[in-house]
Design a protein around this motif. Structure first.
Motif, short mmCIF file in Angstrom:
data_model
loop_
_atom_site.label_atom_id
_atom_site.label_comp_id
_atom_site.label_asym_id
_atom_site.label_seq_id
_atom_site.Cartn_x
_atom_site.Cartn_y
_atom_site.Cartn_z
N PRO A 1 20.19 -18.68 5.55
CA PRO A 1 20.15 -17.32 6.08
C PRO A 1 18.79 -16.65 5.93
CG PRO A 1 21.16 -17.33 3.91
CD PRO A 1 20.66 -18.72 4.16
N ILE A 2 17.78 -17.39 5.47
CA ILE A 2 16.49 -16.74 5.19
C ILE A 2 15.31 -17.37 5.92
CG2 ILE A 2 17.13 -15.74 2.95
CD1 ILE A 2 15.74 -18.21 1.68
N ALA A 3 15.60 -18.27 6.87
CA ALA A 3 14.50 -18.86 7.63
C ALA A 3 14.67 -18.56 9.12
CB ALA A 3 14.42 -20.36 7.39
N ASN A 4 15.40 -17.48 9.41
CA ASN A 4 15.65 -17.12 10.80
C ASN A 4 14.53 -16.22 11.33
OD1 ASN A 4 16.27 -14.45 9.90
ND2 ASN A 4 18.31 -15.18 9.32
N THR A 5 14.69 -15.78 12.60
CA THR A 5 13.61 -15.01 13.23
C THR A 5 13.39 -13.65 12.56
OG1 THR A 5 15.08 -13.96 14.84
CG2 THR A 5 14.13 -16.05 15.48
N GLY A 6 14.40 -13.15 11.85
CA GLY A 6 14.26 -11.87 11.17
C GLY A 6 13.46 -11.97 9.88
N CYS A 7 13.27 -13.19 9.39
CA CYS A 7 12.59 -13.36 8.08
C CYS A 7 11.22 -14.00 8.20
CB CYS A 7 13.46 -14.21 7.17
SG CYS A 7 15.05 -13.46 6.77
N ILE A 8 11.11 -15.10 8.97
CA ILE A 8 9.81 -15.80 9.06
C ILE A 8 9.53 -16.19 10.50
CG2 ILE A 8 9.86 -16.67 6.68
CD1 ILE A 8 10.65 -19.41 7.78
N SER A 9 8.25 -16.45 10.78
CA SER A 9 7.85 -16.82 12.14
C SER A 9 8.23 -18.28 12.43
CB SER A 9 6.33 -16.67 12.29
OG SER A 9 5.68 -17.66 11.50
N ARG A 10 8.23 -18.59 13.73
CA ARG A 10 8.49 -19.97 14.13
C ARG A 10 7.45 -20.92 13.52
NH1 ARG A 10 10.32 -23.43 18.65
NH2 ARG A 10 8.82 -25.12 18.69
N GLN A 11 6.18 -20.47 13.56
CA GLN A 11 5.11 -21.31 13.05
C GLN A 11 5.29 -21.60 11.55
OE1 GLN A 11 2.26 -20.06 11.04
NE2 GLN A 11 1.33 -22.11 11.06
N MET A 12 5.71 -20.58 10.81
CA MET A 12 5.97 -20.74 9.37
C MET A 12 7.16 -21.68 9.14
SD MET A 12 6.09 -17.45 6.90
CE MET A 12 4.39 -17.01 6.64
N TYR A 13 8.17 -21.52 9.99
CA TYR A 13 9.35 -22.40 9.89
C TYR A 13 8.95 -23.85 10.13
CZ TYR A 13 13.91 -24.46 10.41
OH TYR A 13 15.00 -25.29 10.23
N GLU A 14 8.17 -24.03 11.20
CA GLU A 14 7.82 -25.40 11.60
C GLU A 14 6.99 -26.09 10.53
OE1 GLU A 14 6.05 -25.61 15.47
OE2 GLU A 14 6.46 -27.76 15.61
N SER A 15 6.05 -25.35 9.92
CA SER A 15 5.16 -26.00 8.95
C SER A 15 5.75 -26.08 7.55
CB SER A 15 3.81 -25.28 8.92
OG SER A 15 3.99 -23.94 8.51
N GLN A 16 6.61 -25.10 7.17
CA GLN A 16 6.99 -25.05 5.76
C GLN A 16 8.48 -25.29 5.48
OE1 GLN A 16 4.43 -21.39 5.59
NE2 GLN A 16 4.28 -22.00 3.46
N VAL A 17 9.31 -25.24 6.50
CA VAL A 17 10.75 -25.44 6.27
C VAL A 17 11.24 -26.71 6.96
CG1 VAL A 17 13.06 -24.42 6.51
CG2 VAL A 17 11.07 -22.93 6.13
N HIS A 18 10.86 -26.84 8.21
CA HIS A 18 11.29 -27.95 9.07
C HIS A 18 11.14 -29.34 8.40
CE1 HIS A 18 12.05 -29.75 12.97
NE2 HIS A 18 10.82 -30.19 13.12
N PRO A 19 10.01 -29.66 7.79
CA PRO A 19 9.87 -31.00 7.21
C PRO A 19 10.88 -31.27 6.09
CG PRO A 19 7.74 -29.87 7.31
CD PRO A 19 8.77 -28.86 7.63
N PHE A 20 11.17 -30.26 5.29
CA PHE A 20 12.12 -30.45 4.18
C PHE A 20 13.54 -30.61 4.71
CE2 PHE A 20 8.51 -28.78 1.92
CZ PHE A 20 8.53 -29.51 0.74
N THR A 21 13.87 -29.81 5.71
CA THR A 21 15.22 -29.90 6.28
C THR A 21 15.44 -31.27 6.90
OG1 THR A 21 15.01 -27.55 6.76
CG2 THR A 21 16.86 -28.67 7.74
N LYS A 22 14.41 -31.76 7.60
CA LYS A 22 14.53 -33.09 8.20
C LYS A 22 14.80 -34.15 7.14
CE LYS A 22 10.93 -33.36 11.16
NZ LYS A 22 10.03 -33.78 12.22
N ARG A 23 14.06 -34.07 6.03
CA ARG A 23 14.25 -35.04 4.93
C ARG A 23 15.66 -34.92 4.36
NH1 ARG A 23 9.32 -33.84 1.11
NH2 ARG A 23 10.61 -34.90 -0.42
N LEU A 24 16.10 -33.68 4.16
CA LEU A 24 17.43 -33.46 3.57
C LEU A 24 18.52 -34.10 4.44
CD1 LEU A 24 19.37 -32.11 1.57
CD2 LEU A 24 19.19 -30.02 2.93
N TYR A 25 18.44 -33.88 5.74
CA TYR A 25 19.48 -34.42 6.62
C TYR A 25 19.42 -35.95 6.67
CZ TYR A 25 19.95 -29.62 8.43
OH TYR A 25 20.14 -28.28 8.57
N ARG A 26 18.19 -36.47 6.72
CA ARG A 26 18.05 -37.93 6.82
C ARG A 26 18.69 -38.59 5.59
NH1 ARG A 26 12.75 -38.48 6.63
NH2 ARG A 26 12.80 -39.29 4.53
#
Ligand SMILES: [Zn+2]
Length: 186
Positions: free
Chosen positions: A41-66
């Motif tokens: 609930p804290i990495a949505n458009t109301g909290c952080i930018s797309r660019q911030m999501y892509e660089s700082q959240v996206h890689p960890f989420t990908k690893r978690l799911y894999r």
């Protein structure tokens, strides 16, 4: 704030937290879960930018799911809040089930229905909590008509149901799903 001011701290924190999330997935798998659901609930458009999501959240989420999928369970993700400018990144992370919050479910289905199973999108507060069973049925049928075609769809609310949702509204949701599937679509 540290995402902007102290990204290396955030990175260290995520490296610390990721194994705990993986432990959680492992315990769920051992206990017999078919699907492990994560939410953010804290990495949505109301909290952080797309660019911030892509660089700082996206890689960890990908690893978690894999890693979670390697444990032979499905991954579900609840995108709490607004995520309209980053659904493509969520799809790239490859959850099996995407459970969006506020979204046009028909649009999401047309755009990504071939890539992921979609869950939703009956309004939790206005309909499930405050509405009547008839309103639940109307809203559920709307979701089914917009998103159930070609399969890959789960009927549900757009967020976690609050404690005081009337039981009759939950029954109306379940009954509508049953009636719809027994009729082979309405
Ligand atoms: Zn939510």
């Amino acid at each position: 704030m540290d995402l902007a001011l102290n990204p290396s701290f955030v990175r260290d924190l995520q490296e610390f937290c990721l194994p705990k999330c993986i432990d959680f997935a492992e315990e769920m798998a051992k206990a017999g879960a078919d699907v492990v659901v994560f939410t953010n609930p804290i990495a949505n458009t109301g909290c952080i930018s797309r660019q911030m999501y892509e660089s700082q959240v996206h890689p960890f989420t990908k690893r978690l799911y894999r890693v979670t999928k390697e444990k032979q369970v499905k991954v579900g993700f609840h995108s709490c809040g607004l995520w309209d400018d980053r659904f493509d990144l969520l799809i790239e992370e490859a959850p099996d089930v995407l459970w969006p919050d506020k979204v046009d479910i028909g649009w999401l289905k047309r755009k990504y229905g071939g890539s992921v199973c979609i869950l939703g999108n009956v309004k939790t507060t206005e309909i499930m909590l405050q509405g009547t069973p008839d309103q639940v049925k109307t809203e559920a049928l709307k979701c089914l008509r917009e998103a159930a075609g070609q399969g890959g769809y789960l009927l549900g609310a757009d967020c976690v149901l609050p404690r005081d949702v009337p039981a009759d509204n939950v029954r109306a949701l379940i009954d509508t799903a049953r009636e719809y599937s027994q009729a082979g679509g309405l």
